[in-house]
Design an enzyme around this catalytic site. Structure first.
Site, PDB file in Angstrom:
ATOM      1  N   MET A  43     -57.873  -5.105  40.594  1.00 57.10           N
ATOM      2  CA  MET A  43     -56.415  -5.078  40.473  1.00 57.10           C
ATOM      3  C   MET A  43     -55.942  -6.182  39.517  1.00 57.10           C
ATOM      4  O   MET A  43     -54.959  -6.005  38.799  1.00 57.10           O
ATOM      5  CB  MET A  43     -55.766  -5.231  41.854  1.00 57.10           C
ATOM      6  CG  MET A  43     -54.288  -4.894  41.887  1.00 57.10           C
ATOM      7  SD  MET A  43     -53.944  -3.193  41.355  1.00 57.10           S
ATOM      8  CE  MET A  43     -53.787  -2.342  42.923  1.00 57.10           C
TER       9      MET A  43
ATOM     10  N   PHE B  67     -60.720 -37.545  65.550  1.00 60.17           N
ATOM     11  CA  PHE B  67     -61.677 -36.659  64.891  1.00 60.17           C
ATOM     12  C   PHE B  67     -61.288 -35.199  65.128  1.00 60.17           C
ATOM     13  O   PHE B  67     -61.043 -34.800  66.259  1.00 60.17           O
ATOM     14  CB  PHE B  67     -63.096 -36.927  65.412  1.00 60.17           C
ATOM     15  CG  PHE B  67     -64.121 -35.986  64.843  1.00 60.17           C
ATOM     16  CD1 PHE B  67     -64.415 -36.003  63.484  1.00 60.17           C
ATOM     17  CD2 PHE B  67     -64.766 -35.074  65.654  1.00 60.17           C
ATOM     18  CE1 PHE B  67     -65.347 -35.132  62.943  1.00 60.17           C
ATOM     19  CE2 PHE B  67     -65.699 -34.189  65.120  1.00 60.17           C
ATOM     20  CZ  PHE B  67     -65.993 -34.211  63.770  1.00 60.17           C
ATOM     21  N   GLN B  68     -61.239 -34.432  64.076  1.00 58.47           N
ATOM     22  CA  GLN B  68     -60.861 -33.016  64.109  1.00 58.47           C
ATOM     23  C   GLN B  68     -59.477 -32.787  64.713  1.00 58.47           C
ATOM     24  O   GLN B  68     -59.223 -31.760  65.328  1.00 58.47           O
ATOM     25  CB  GLN B  68     -61.918 -32.183  64.850  1.00 58.47           C
ATOM     26  CG  GLN B  68     -63.247 -32.124  64.080  1.00 58.47           C
ATOM     27  CD  GLN B  68     -64.203 -31.083  64.594  1.00 58.47           C
ATOM     28  OE1 GLN B  68     -64.228 -30.774  65.769  1.00 58.47           O
ATOM     29  NE2 GLN B  68     -65.018 -30.526  63.696  1.00 58.47           N
TER      30      GLN B  68
ATOM     31  N   GLU C  32     -64.177 -18.850  61.383  1.00 58.33           N
ATOM     32  CA  GLU C  32     -63.027 -18.547  62.236  1.00 58.33           C
ATOM     33  C   GLU C  32     -62.061 -17.552  61.598  1.00 58.33           C
ATOM     34  O   GLU C  32     -61.375 -16.805  62.290  1.00 58.33           O
ATOM     35  CB  GLU C  32     -62.271 -19.823  62.606  1.00 58.33           C
ATOM     36  CG  GLU C  32     -63.005 -20.736  63.580  1.00 58.33           C
ATOM     37  CD  GLU C  32     -63.923 -21.718  62.876  1.00 58.33           C
ATOM     38  OE1 GLU C  32     -64.149 -21.579  61.650  1.00 58.33           O
ATOM     39  OE2 GLU C  32     -64.424 -22.647  63.541  1.00 58.33           O
TER      40      GLU C  32
ATOM     41  N   LYS D  65     -57.995 -30.733  75.379  1.00 51.06           N
ATOM     42  CA  LYS D  65     -59.245 -30.782  76.140  1.00 51.06           C
ATOM     43  C   LYS D  65     -58.965 -31.133  77.602  1.00 51.06           C
ATOM     44  O   LYS D  65     -59.581 -30.585  78.514  1.00 51.06           O
ATOM     45  CB  LYS D  65     -60.174 -31.810  75.501  1.00 51.06           C
ATOM     46  CG  LYS D  65     -61.599 -31.712  75.981  1.00 51.06           C
ATOM     47  CD  LYS D  65     -62.495 -32.700  75.240  1.00 51.06           C
ATOM     48  CE  LYS D  65     -63.933 -32.564  75.741  1.00 51.06           C
ATOM     49  NZ  LYS D  65     -64.808 -33.596  75.164  1.00 51.06           N
TER      50      LYS D  65
END
Lengths: 162, 632
Positions: B519, B149-150, B87, B199
């Site tokens: 760097m 969940f999640q 993502e 949802k």
């Protein structure tokens, strides 16, 4: 002072912004306004002019903030409310009552071992009263933080454009 | 932009016909679906709202609670969903899409880890004022706050790093919230807007209609971007310009966002003022223009920083005097009256005190300013420009490996960037990663047009280049999209090689491999007294890696091989990679150490123009091989 949308999470947005930008909120009072869809916040922030101006500008960037007014140098009424629970005996009670009365305050609860003093006024007046009551012993102290309103006919609420 | 441009073989009549047929078929399918087969749900409203806002691409990754959206995507065939491999890449791709095209980028993830993976890209877009709409799914309403969940409080997480965010709990809210999110993302000072949708809201039936712009604006009484500058301040600026002897313009991202490049050039030409630019201001002017003076700041050109330090009038336009721009503010532009034009009032006075602040959109302010500006005869600034030219010759001569390599024929990074830009006819979009490669791109990319340089300036997000270049390639298919990344940043998001192969996104990758976190190594050398740690970076055999992923790749380690490899990569159909084995110890010079000022640049280049850094041309160290000094 700020007029904000009366929606869930707006207080969180303001508090989060202040924390993230390293501004320290000295006091904060939130309440409804004349319109049910807006709330009013009064924030006390200590800092120099640039610091306070930056805080106001950052607040303005929040979509839910409708109007911000920095009233540091303006003619305003600034009041705070406090409840102070003071240790009391039969002997000291009259003294506490008279101290309270001398400061536009009143005793709202009278017990055998403590009294509750209710104070309304400018924060400095409340500071003075708290100092005087401290010698009797303060068991509990709660202050609301300042709420302010500009003197004269101007209205921050009416400045919110719709 | 058409979707045909996104697909392989785009533009050929056969491909177009096939694409049209596919779309017609899908559209018919949708009509059938709407014909009583199934009702319109929140997810449909979401797709419609995105399309109505003019975006046709979603960068996303599915997951449990966002599946209702994937269930209806087939019914919205105009909306292209590009499946990424992580993502974070979706958020950077949406960002790159927005930077290259000016349209709002859209990315999508599921609840919980899908959402938290988007956070880095949200922060990147926030710090660089990039219009991105981020959509996440969340658990059903009844499970919110139950540690389902999640489930994570993602709106709590994105609150301080978005322009605004929403938690949507009902399908009826979706059209308005999405329209408002796009409006906020692209207007005023742009930025990311996050919409978290439960949802239930995605699945709920709705008849809610899409609002007009007027309705959106009416619903935002607290949001009024100030576009026009104050006329009195603008008049004062015109007077200041007329009185200045050594004026300098410092243009930033705000000029590009406002599309004010032409007005900027007209101002510079009318009043004969050199233009300098910030990292995100690259592209405000064709770098070959006589009035284009250069890139300034921590790793900017010495002559440009010198011009700023000696200016008597510094006109900052659409920029924010960031610490990488100013260094120590107490010693910044000490002789200059500082003018600060920016659309965000909170930027005025935040970092430097402006003598003349103007709040407004760069284009609006310049449009109002131009009629008031007195024409300046270049002859009256002849001495000033002659001095600027001398400084430029000195500084360019000392910071450039024009021959292509160090003494022993080792490939130098500045040369590689220059050849990439030249080989692409100075017309490609170059997306940098973060670190030395980013500064080399900024310094040597020779940019000629607006929005052709993409770089994570504010947040400095490693791993940005490949996914953002992916976004740019899809948004502007007619331009070549290069991702120029170091071996550190590339290894952070290289999983997207699979995406560009699967989706045939023709990103050309220039991997600047010095087998170091360059760097970090430079700072440890200069600032930490050579106390090196964790700067050696092992990597795979990138030719084998590309073979495994199925894209053509070339390895280049000599200056004379560069042009042919660039040409081959450009000729390849679809994505390609060039593995440049660059000098391992090349530093980016000049360098302004943190806390120092623009006049305190470290410049280790010798009088003869060669890098005198110890070991710059030393033997290569293999991080995989303990005996070569690579292992720590």
């Amino acid at each position: 002072m700020a007029i904000v949308n009366n929606k869930p999470g707006v207080l969180n947005r303001v508090a989060s912004l202040m924390r993230a930008r390293n501004f320290n909120i000295e006091s904060l009072a939130v309440s409804v306004t004349e319109r049910s869809d807006t709330s009013r916040m009064t924030l006390t922030i200590v800092g120099d002019e640039v610091h306070v101006e930056q805080a106001a500008k950052q607040l303005y960037k929040l979509i839910d903030v409708l109007k911000v007014q920095d009233v540091t140098d303006e003619s305003i009424v600034e009041h705070e409310f406090a409840l102070i629970k003071v240790r009391a005996t039969k002997r000291t009670r009259p003294e506490i009552v008279s101290v309270a009365e001398m400061h536009r305050s009143k005793v709202v609860d009278l017990g055998d071992e403590a009294v509750i003093v209710e104070a309304v006024g400018e924060p400095t007046e409340i500071d003075t009263l708290v100092e005087l009551l401290r010698e009797f012993g303060i068991k509990e102290l709660v202050r609301t933080g300042s709420v302010v309103m500009s003197r004269g006919s101007g209205s921050i609420e009416e400045q919110v454009k719709r | 932009m058409t979707q045909a441009g996104h697909v392989p073989g785009a533009g050929t009549p056969a491909a177009s016909a096939a694409e049209r047929a596919r779309r017609d078929m899908l559209r018919d399918a949708r009509v059938t679906a709407r014909d009583g087969v199934r009702p319109r749900i929140g997810a449909d409203a979401l797709c419609e709202a995105i399309l109505l806002q003019g975006s046709d691409t979603i960068w996303g990754y599915p997951g449990g609670v966002i599946l209702p959206l994937y269930d209806v995507l087939v019914d919205h065939p105009e909306l292209r969903h590009i499946l990424v491999r992580h993502e974070q890449a979706a958020s950077h791709a949406a960002d790159g899409y927005a930077r290259a095209s000016g349209n709002v980028g859209v990315c999508l993830g599921t609840s919980g880890p899908g959402a938290t993976n988007l956070v880095t890209g949200i922060g990147t877009a926030m710090l660089d004022s990039v219009p991105v709409v981020v959509i996440t799914g969340n658990v059903p309403n009844a499970l919110i706050g139950k540690d389902a969940f999640q489930e994570i409080d993602i709106t709590g997480i994105t609150l301080p790093m978005t322009k605004h965010n929403y938690l949507v709990r009902s399908a009826d809210e979706i059209p308005h919230v999405i329209a408002e999110a796009f409006h906020l993302a692209r207007s005023g000072r742009p930025g990311p807007v996050h919409v978290d949708i439960t949802k239930d809201a995605l699945m709920g039936e709705t008849k809610a209609t899409h609002p007009s712009v007027a309705e959106i604006e009416a619903g935002l009484p607290g949001y009024k971007p100030k576009l026009d500058g104050h006329p009195r301040q603008i008049k004062l600026l015109a007077e200041a310009i007329a009185g200045a002897k050594r004026p300098v313009i410092l243009a930033g991202h705000g000029v590009l966002i406002a599309g004010a490049e032409r007005e900027l050039l007209e101002l510079a030409r009318t009043a004969h003022i050199p233009i300098t630019w910030t990292l995100l201001g690259i592209g405000v002017i064709d770098e070959t223009d006589p009035l284009a003076y250069g890139y300034m700041g921590m790793h900017g050109w010495k002559h440009v920083n010198r011009a700023i330090q000696s200016a008597d009038l510094l006109i900052g336009i659409g920029m924010r005097f960031d610490d990488r721009v100013t260094g120590n503010v107490r010693t910044y532009a000490p002789k200059a009256k500082i003018v600060h034009i920016d659309i965000d009032p909170a930027e005025i006075g935040k970092n430097v005190v402006a003598d003349l602040p103007i709040v407004g959109d760069a284009k609006h302010v310049l449009d109002a300013l131009l009629p008031l500006v007195t024409k300046v005869d270049p002859a009256t600034r002849a001495d000033y420009f002659a001095e600027l030219a001398t400084w430029r010759t000195e500084s360019e001569g000392s910071s450039w490996h024009g021959s292509g390599g160090f003494r022993e024929g080792v490939l130098s990074a500045d040369f590689v960037v220059d050849r990439i830009a030249a080989g692409s006819n100075f017309d490609a979009n170059l997306t940098a990663d973060v670190g030395q490669n980013q500064m080399w791109v900024a310094r040597y990319g020779s940019f000629r047009r607006a929005n052709s340089h993409l770089s994570s300036g504010g947040l400095g997000t490693m791993g940005f280049a490949l996914p953002a270049a992916m976004g740019a390639a899809v948004a502007v298919p007619e331009k070549v999209s290069w991702a120029i990344a170091g071996d550190g940043g590339f290894q952070m998001t290289l999983q997207e090689l699979a995406t560009i192969v699967q989706e045939r996104i023709p990103v050309k990758i220039a991997l600047m491999d010095n087998k170091k976190l360059g760097m970090i190594r430079q700072w440890q050398e200069i600032v930490y007294g050579g106390n090196y740690h964790s700067e050696q970076l092992a990597g795979p055999d990138y030719l084998k890696l590309c073979e495994a992923y199925g894209l053509p790749a070339w390895k280049v380690s000599k200056p004379e091989e560069v042009d042919a490899a660039v040409a081959a990569a450009l000729a390849a159909d679809g994505p390609a990679l060039i593995w440049f084995e660059i000098a391992e110890r090349q530093n980016v010079y000049p360098m302004m150490p943190a806390g120092k000022g623009l006049s305190d640049l470290i410049d280790k280049w010798g009088d003869d123009g060669e890098d005198v850094t110890e070991g710059a041309t030393g033997p290569r160290v293999d991080p995989m091989d303990p005996t070569s000094g690579g292992a720590k």
